[in-house]
Design a protein around this motif. Structure first.
Motif, PDB file in Angstrom:
ATOM      1  N   GLU A  39      63.316  87.400  69.212  1.00 53.77           N
ATOM      2  CA  GLU A  39      63.382  88.554  70.088  1.00 53.77           C
ATOM      3  C   GLU A  39      64.602  88.453  70.995  1.00 53.77           C
ATOM      4  O   GLU A  39      65.201  87.381  71.142  1.00 53.77           O
ATOM      5  CB  GLU A  39      62.116  88.633  70.956  1.00 53.77           C
ATOM      6  N   ARG A 218      61.828  81.319  69.770  1.00 58.98           N
ATOM      7  CA  ARG A 218      60.978  82.108  70.663  1.00 58.98           C
ATOM      8  C   ARG A 218      61.043  81.479  72.054  1.00 58.98           C
ATOM      9  O   ARG A 218      60.722  80.306  72.224  1.00 58.98           O
ATOM     10  CB  ARG A 218      59.529  82.135  70.168  1.00 58.98           C
ATOM     11  N   LYS A 237      58.307  88.719  61.635  1.00 58.04           N
ATOM     12  CA  LYS A 237      57.919  89.372  62.886  1.00 58.04           C
ATOM     13  C   LYS A 237      56.809  88.585  63.584  1.00 58.04           C
ATOM     14  O   LYS A 237      56.810  88.431  64.807  1.00 58.04           O
ATOM     15  CB  LYS A 237      57.468  90.806  62.616  1.00 58.04           C
ATOM     16  N   VAL A 241      57.182  86.932  67.486  1.00 59.49           N
ATOM     17  CA  VAL A 241      56.415  87.326  68.674  1.00 59.49           C
ATOM     18  C   VAL A 241      55.151  86.494  68.877  1.00 59.49           C
ATOM     19  O   VAL A 241      54.497  86.606  69.911  1.00 59.49           O
ATOM     20  CB  VAL A 241      56.040  88.826  68.620  1.00 59.49           C
ATOM     21  N   LEU A 245      52.235  92.085  64.859  1.00 60.19           N
ATOM     22  CA  LEU A 245      52.868  93.186  65.583  1.00 60.19           C
ATOM     23  C   LEU A 245      52.689  94.472  64.792  1.00 60.19           C
ATOM     24  O   LEU A 245      53.096  94.568  63.636  1.00 60.19           O
ATOM     25  CB  LEU A 245      54.356  92.904  65.785  1.00 60.19           C
ATOM     26  N   TYR A 249      55.165 102.073  65.783  1.00 61.91           N
ATOM     27  CA  TYR A 249      55.478 102.347  67.169  1.00 61.91           C
ATOM     28  C   TYR A 249      56.164 103.693  67.374  1.00 61.91           C
ATOM     29  O   TYR A 249      56.585 104.019  68.464  1.00 61.91           O
ATOM     30  CB  TYR A 249      56.330 101.248  67.794  1.00 61.91           C
ATOM     31  N   ASP A 432      65.534  93.874  69.227  1.00 63.23           N
ATOM     32  CA  ASP A 432      64.416  93.398  68.406  1.00 63.23           C
ATOM     33  C   ASP A 432      63.255  94.396  68.399  1.00 63.23           C
ATOM     34  O   ASP A 432      63.226  95.356  69.169  1.00 63.23           O
ATOM     35  CB  ASP A 432      63.942  92.019  68.883  1.00 63.23           C
ATOM     36  N   LYS A 434      60.159  94.319  69.336  1.00 59.56           N
ATOM     37  CA  LYS A 434      59.334  94.494  70.539  1.00 59.56           C
ATOM     38  C   LYS A 434      60.024  95.406  71.554  1.00 59.56           C
ATOM     39  O   LYS A 434      59.400  96.313  72.128  1.00 59.56           O
ATOM     40  CB  LYS A 434      59.037  93.126  71.168  1.00 59.56           C
ATOM     41  N   ASP A 438      59.216  99.264  73.147  1.00 59.31           N
ATOM     42  CA  ASP A 438      59.250  99.616  74.569  1.00 59.31           C
ATOM     43  C   ASP A 438      60.112 100.863  74.804  1.00 59.31           C
ATOM     44  O   ASP A 438      59.759 101.745  75.594  1.00 59.31           O
ATOM     45  CB  ASP A 438      59.816  98.452  75.399  1.00 59.31           C
TER      46      ASP A 438
END
Length: 498
Positions: A39, A218, A237, A241, A245, A249, A432, A434, A438
């Motif tokens: 990430e 990580r 993935k 994380v 995941l 999204y 990335d 994640k 967002d």
């Protein structure tokens, strides 16, 4: 596996109290492309920057061909057989293409105190031509060329001397499809020579298609090294994380009506060499996607709307009749712009997070003509935290942040300003999964709040997943328009691009 070419032993890097890389030990073999993923903020770029002399090592050591590396800068690293192609611009303005390629190696072209520019240009042009980059002229100033063309120059600069270790750090995000294919050819050529390529990318398909092994970082710690042929994108993935995941999204609504109210209108707008006679309407609460091939002209549209194209003709008008002619005028009338070229056009890389976030809001934050520094920092902290920016504090320099956290600072700036119209050019480039989630969630929230967004993107899933309406550009003109639909697919968009 053959003998180890490069060995990283207990490598660590601290920025103040932040442990960017913690006790990472890794082996790299000759003739392999080794993926390095994680990430944003996981430490992968910091790790490679220490290898290439951009950052000093806090503890640990690199051993290349049995000898410990001691490099002080990138030129020193090159001479030791290690080179890097960085994510953002890695060429210097004010120099020619040839001067950029041979930066630090000028002594090879000196006759006493005099530099033989003709010989340097000749050698550089031979290199460019050998790579197939015949459209780039060695004697031209680098400033003359586009972001992508400058990346091609960096590829030549990083590889012409046949390095033992080539680091490719998020370079593909700056390249078109053709540019990426050229880069992959260079990577494979480097591997066949018995050298090692360290390939850093957020694109899981690229990693799976072009690597032999993949190491996952990580929070600065090495969590696993995997053989590529034995894994899937979901495996990667999950390693990144630390959990499953959900990849869904994007927006799930398809029947949400868009207001008839037009908040921005482009009328007969042209920018020479980019696009001509463009008409466009943006509605209140709409996410309008603009897509196409890299050189279709779409990236210049964002600049034109923001008043940043000095040779623009035609009109950009707002609902109240105001005509946008300059950047200060655009900001004053609630327009925000996030450029594809993040480090050079969206943030001030040498300033702090606080200075970057508060910059467009200084007039609003001043009281009786005076600025309160504590108030500025409080304002910046509020919006940096709202964007979940990973930082030591708002006094931290933006240059120390990962790509994803830099982008969060860009967006925090405009959220803090309260902009009603946001022009986002490649908003998730080099970010990335994640952080992508967002940003998509933020876009959905802004839409619900009645904000209007123009999203310029080369990523088809992003266009399909987030847009209420999609305009496709080809050769400087709009060549197709699509409304949001469950049945709309990538093939429909591609048919209008080529």
């Amino acid at each position: 596996m053959s003998e180890i070419l490069l060995k990283a032993e207990h490598i660590s890097k601290n920025f103040g109290i932040t442990n960017a890389v913690s006790d990472v030990s890794l082996d790299f073999y000759p003739g392999e492309i080794h993926g390095l993923i994680g990430e944003n903020g996981s430490g992968k770029s910091t790790f490679s920057s220490m290898l290439c002399g951009i950052h000093t090592i806090s503890s640990g050591k690199f051993i290349l061909s049995g000898k410990e590396l001691h490099v002080k800068n990138q030129v020193d690293a090159n001479r030791s057989g290690v080179s890097i192609i960085v994510q953002e611009i890695g060429t210097l303005p004010g120099l020619t293409v040839a001067e950029n390629i041979f930066l630090g190696e000028e002594d090879d072209f000196m006759h006493g105190p005099v530099k033989d520019s003709a010989a340097m240009n000749k050698k550089a042009q031979e290199l460019l031509d050998s790579y197939g980059f015949t459209g780039i002229k060695a004697s031209m100033m680098i400033d003359h060329y586009s972001f992508e063309e400058r990346k091609l120059v960096e590829i030549v600069k990083a590889t012409y001397f046949k390095p033992k270790i080539l680091v490719v750090d998020e370079t593909t995000t700056a390249l078109s499809h053709d540019g990426r294919e050229e880069l992959f050819k260079v990577m494979n050529r480097t591997r066949k020579m018995g050298s090692t390529v360290i390939f850093i990318s957020h694109d899981m398909d690229e990693v799976l298609s072009h690597t032999d092994r993949v190491s996952v970082l990580r929070d600065g710690v090495l969590v696993n090294t995997l053989i590529t042929k034995d894994i899937t994108a979901d495996d990667l993935k999950r390693e990144m994380v630390g959990r499953e995941l959900d990849d869904r999204y994007y927006r799930t609504d398809y029947d949400t009506p868009v207001s008839d109210e037009v908040v921005l209108k482009m009328s007969n707008v042209s920018v020479p060499g980019q696009f001509s006679a463009i008409d466009l309407e943006l509605h209140k609460g709409e996410i309008l996607g603009i897509g196409g091939l890299s050189e279709c002209g779409m990236h210049e549209i964002g600049k034109a709307i923001f008043g940043a194209s000095y040779d623009r003709t035609g009109k950009v008008t707002l609902a109240d009749g105001y005509e946008v002619k300059s950047i200060p005028g655009a900001i004053k009338h609630s327009i925000a712009y996030a450029s594809k070229d993040r480090d050079n056009e969206s943030i001030v890389i040498a300033d702090s997070i606080s200075e970057n976030i508060t910059l467009p809001s200084l007039g609003d934050l001043a009281k009786k003509g005076f600025l309160n520094l504590h108030g500025l920092d409080s304002f910046a902290e509020k919006y940096a935290k709202q964007m979940s920016t990973k930082m030591t504090g708002v006094k931290q320099f933006v240059s120390e942040l990962s790509g994803g956290n830099k982008q969060k600072v860009v967006l925090a700036r405009w959220i803090g300003k309260g902009s009603n119209i946001l022009v986002l050019d490649s908003p998730t480039r080099g970010i990335d999964v994640k952080v992508k989630a967002d940003i998509y969630a933020l876009m959905s929230e802004l839409k619900k709040a009645g904000k209007s967004i123009i999203m310029i993107s080369e990523e088809l899933p992003e266009l399909l997943g987030m847009s209420d309406r999609i305009l496709i550009m080809k050769d400087g003109k709009f060549n197709g328009e699509f409304k949001r639909s469950r049945t709309l697919g990538e093939k429909d968009l591609i048919a209008q691009m080529i």
